[in-house]
Design a protein around this motif. Structure first.
Motif, mmCIF file in Angstrom:
data_model
loop_
_atom_site.group_PDB
_atom_site.id
_atom_site.type_symbol
_atom_site.label_atom_id
_atom_site.label_comp_id
_atom_site.label_asym_id
_atom_site.label_seq_id
_atom_site.Cartn_x
_atom_site.Cartn_y
_atom_site.Cartn_z
ATOM 1 N N ARG A 56 0.820 -1.199 0.000
ATOM 2 C CA ARG A 56 0.000 0.000 0.000
ATOM 3 C C ARG A 56 0.858 1.255 0.000
ATOM 4 O O ARG A 56 0.472 2.288 -0.551
ATOM 5 C CB ARG A 56 -0.919 0.011 1.215
ATOM 6 C CG ARG A 56 -1.954 -1.092 1.233
ATOM 7 C CD ARG A 56 -3.006 -0.912 0.129
ATOM 8 N NE ARG A 56 -3.532 0.431 0.062
ATOM 9 C CZ ARG A 56 -4.445 0.923 0.879
ATOM 10 N NH1 ARG A 56 -4.958 0.173 1.820
ATOM 11 N NH2 ARG A 56 -4.862 2.163 0.738
ATOM 12 N N HIS A 57 2.002 1.158 0.602
ATOM 13 C CA HIS A 57 2.942 2.285 0.646
ATOM 14 C C HIS A 57 4.349 1.747 0.453
ATOM 15 O O HIS A 57 4.673 0.653 0.948
ATOM 16 C CB HIS A 57 2.881 3.013 2.003
ATOM 17 C CG HIS A 57 1.535 3.524 2.359
ATOM 18 N ND1 HIS A 57 1.091 4.771 1.980
ATOM 19 C CD2 HIS A 57 0.521 2.962 3.054
ATOM 20 C CE1 HIS A 57 -0.137 4.957 2.431
ATOM 21 N NE2 HIS A 57 -0.506 3.873 3.088
ATOM 22 N N ARG A 88 -1.495 5.593 -13.150
ATOM 23 C CA ARG A 88 -0.883 6.438 -12.148
ATOM 24 C C ARG A 88 -1.738 7.689 -12.008
ATOM 25 O O ARG A 88 -2.317 8.183 -12.988
ATOM 26 C CB ARG A 88 0.567 6.784 -12.476
ATOM 27 C CG ARG A 88 0.821 7.473 -13.796
ATOM 28 C CD ARG A 88 2.310 7.796 -13.965
ATOM 29 N NE ARG A 88 2.758 8.844 -13.034
ATOM 30 C CZ ARG A 88 4.017 9.217 -12.853
ATOM 31 N NH1 ARG A 88 4.973 8.627 -13.565
ATOM 32 N NH2 ARG A 88 4.331 10.165 -12.006
ATOM 33 N N ASP A 132 -1.778 11.551 -10.706
ATOM 34 C CA ASP A 132 -0.955 12.706 -10.353
ATOM 35 C C ASP A 132 -1.803 13.967 -10.392
ATOM 36 O O ASP A 132 -2.664 14.109 -11.270
ATOM 37 C CB ASP A 132 0.213 12.856 -11.337
ATOM 38 C CG ASP A 132 1.087 11.619 -11.388
ATOM 39 O OD1 ASP A 132 1.051 10.892 -12.405
ATOM 40 O OD2 ASP A 132 1.793 11.376 -10.399
ATOM 41 N N SER A 181 4.321 8.661 -7.255
ATOM 42 C CA SER A 181 2.927 8.798 -7.654
ATOM 43 C C SER A 181 2.081 7.844 -6.820
ATOM 44 O O SER A 181 2.587 7.075 -6.004
ATOM 45 C CB SER A 181 2.781 8.453 -9.148
ATOM 46 O OG SER A 181 1.468 8.709 -9.600
ATOM 47 N N VAL A 182 0.781 7.930 -7.052
ATOM 48 C CA VAL A 182 -0.131 6.917 -6.527
ATOM 49 C C VAL A 182 -0.534 6.026 -7.697
ATOM 50 O O VAL A 182 -0.982 6.527 -8.739
ATOM 51 C CB VAL A 182 -1.373 7.548 -5.877
ATOM 52 C CG1 VAL A 182 -2.301 6.459 -5.356
ATOM 53 C CG2 VAL A 182 -0.963 8.486 -4.735
ATOM 54 N N TYR A 183 -0.362 4.743 -7.516
ATOM 55 C CA TYR A 183 -0.637 3.779 -8.579
ATOM 56 C C TYR A 183 -1.911 3.005 -8.261
ATOM 57 O O TYR A 183 -2.080 2.480 -7.161
ATOM 58 C CB TYR A 183 0.541 2.812 -8.734
ATOM 59 C CG TYR A 183 1.767 3.491 -9.281
ATOM 60 C CD1 TYR A 183 2.653 4.161 -8.433
ATOM 61 C CD2 TYR A 183 2.028 3.506 -10.643
ATOM 62 C CE1 TYR A 183 3.772 4.813 -8.939
ATOM 63 C CE2 TYR A 183 3.143 4.155 -11.156
ATOM 64 C CZ TYR A 183 4.004 4.809 -10.298
ATOM 65 O OH TYR A 183 5.102 5.460 -10.794
ATOM 66 N N GLY A 226 -5.042 1.396 -4.219
ATOM 67 C CA GLY A 226 -3.944 2.285 -4.566
ATOM 68 C C GLY A 226 -2.668 1.964 -3.807
ATOM 69 O O GLY A 226 -2.703 1.426 -2.692
ATOM 70 N N THR A 227 -1.543 2.276 -4.445
ATOM 71 C CA THR A 227 -0.215 2.154 -3.821
ATOM 72 C C THR A 227 0.472 3.502 -3.924
ATOM 73 O O THR A 227 0.623 4.041 -5.024
ATOM 74 C CB THR A 227 0.639 1.098 -4.540
ATOM 75 O OG1 THR A 227 0.050 -0.190 -4.400
ATOM 76 C CG2 THR A 227 2.058 1.081 -3.964
ATOM 77 N N ARG A 228 0.862 4.013 -2.781
ATOM 78 C CA ARG A 228 1.569 5.300 -2.767
ATOM 79 C C ARG A 228 3.057 5.021 -2.808
ATOM 80 O O ARG A 228 3.622 4.474 -1.862
ATOM 81 C CB ARG A 228 1.200 6.095 -1.524
ATOM 82 C CG ARG A 228 1.760 7.516 -1.498
ATOM 83 C CD ARG A 228 1.163 8.308 -0.340
ATOM 84 N NE ARG A 228 -0.267 8.509 -0.528
ATOM 85 C CZ ARG A 228 -0.799 9.507 -1.221
ATOM 86 N NH1 ARG A 228 -0.009 10.411 -1.787
ATOM 87 N NH2 ARG A 228 -2.107 9.629 -1.325
ATOM 88 N N THR A 260 6.912 6.444 -3.263
ATOM 89 C CA THR A 260 7.798 7.610 -3.179
ATOM 90 C C THR A 260 9.200 7.175 -3.557
ATOM 91 O O THR A 260 9.740 6.225 -2.972
ATOM 92 C CB THR A 260 7.799 8.204 -1.766
ATOM 93 O OG1 THR A 260 6.460 8.563 -1.401
ATOM 94 C CG2 THR A 260 8.683 9.443 -1.700
ATOM 95 N N ARG A 285 -8.404 9.867 -0.235
ATOM 96 C CA ARG A 285 -7.419 8.793 -0.155
ATOM 97 C C ARG A 285 -8.047 7.397 -0.207
ATOM 98 O O ARG A 285 -7.505 6.463 0.372
ATOM 99 C CB ARG A 285 -6.562 8.952 1.100
ATOM 100 C CG ARG A 285 -5.748 10.231 1.095
ATOM 101 C CD ARG A 285 -4.515 10.105 1.898
ATOM 102 N NE ARG A 285 -3.634 11.251 1.707
ATOM 103 C CZ ARG A 285 -2.354 11.267 2.034
ATOM 104 N NH1 ARG A 285 -1.794 10.204 2.566
ATOM 105 N NH2 ARG A 285 -1.620 12.342 1.829
#
Lengths: 112, 111
Positions: free
Chosen positions: A9-10, A36, A38, A87-89, A106-108, A110, B41
């Protein structure tokens, strides 16, 4: 919600390292997608799959590869992560008879 | 080429006021259009699709082929409607279906 889960998730990773994101669906959907998200760009398609081992590029595929060895799993790989890939995928799937796309959480990611 | 345009990045309305989120598309065939909502979110959720002609959470959207639009409307906005809204177009290809999304509109409902 359709059974679509993403892992991790992250994630925080360093520039130049490979990263793999996983999408798993339990709906037996034929089609799967990686987007993605953005700010100012909305959702942009990276790659999609129309069956096991059948994939094609989306509009922002550079720097990404995908694989689909089973109906339920769709992997997104960043061969050498760059800061622009922060990005968030989101993964999504769709199939018959449902016509819409169902999304994962979603996967955040960085990249530092 | 397929394209989905959402001209408003941000939209603020007062609670109880009508709200309209604009969506225009370009597509050479017969389009299939959707509205998705994303609360803070969270994952994107389908709000409605044009082929169903349904009303969800008080929202409606009518496909206007002449104007190539699929605007989302609600007569009385509620605070819980604050979210990001995406218009999406489904494209039919030889290899399958693709979904094209607009850039999204962030709706804020002011109490």
């Amino acid at each position: 919600d359709a059974g679509i889960t993403q892992s991790p998730r992250h994630k925080v990773t360093e520039t130049g390292t490979p990263v793999t994101l996983r999408c798993h669906q339990t709906e037996n959907h034929r089609y799967m997608y990686w987007y993605r998200q953005d700010p100012g760009h909305g959702l942009r398609l990276i790659h999609y799959s129309y069956g096991v081992k059948d994939t094609d590029k989306g509009e922002v595929s550079d720097g990404y590869s995908v694989s689909r060895s089973k109906t339920e799993d769709f992997l997104l790989t960043l061969e050498s992560a760059t800061s622009s890939q922060t990005s968030v995928y989101f993964c999504a799937s769709s199939g018959v008879p449902n016509t819409e796309a169902f999304f994962g959480q979603g996967t955040r990611l960085t990249v530092v | 080429a397929q394209r989905v345009t959402q001209p408003e990045k941000l939209l603020s309305v007062f609670k109880g006021a009508p709200v309209e989120l604009k969506c225009n598309y370009s597509y050479s065939g017969s389009p299939e259009l959707f509205w998705y909502v994303q609360y803070s979110r969270q994952r994107l959720q389908l709000l409605l699709r044009h082929i169903s002609r349904e009303s969800i959470k008080g929202f409606t959207a009518d496909l206007n082929k002449g104007e190539t639009s699929f605007h989302l409307k609600k007569p009385f906005a509620q605070e819980e409607d604050s979210a990001m809204y995406y218009c999406a177009l489904k494209s039919f290809l030889n290899t399958g279906n693709q979904f094209y999304f607009g850039t999204g509109t962030s709706l804020t409902v002011i109490p």
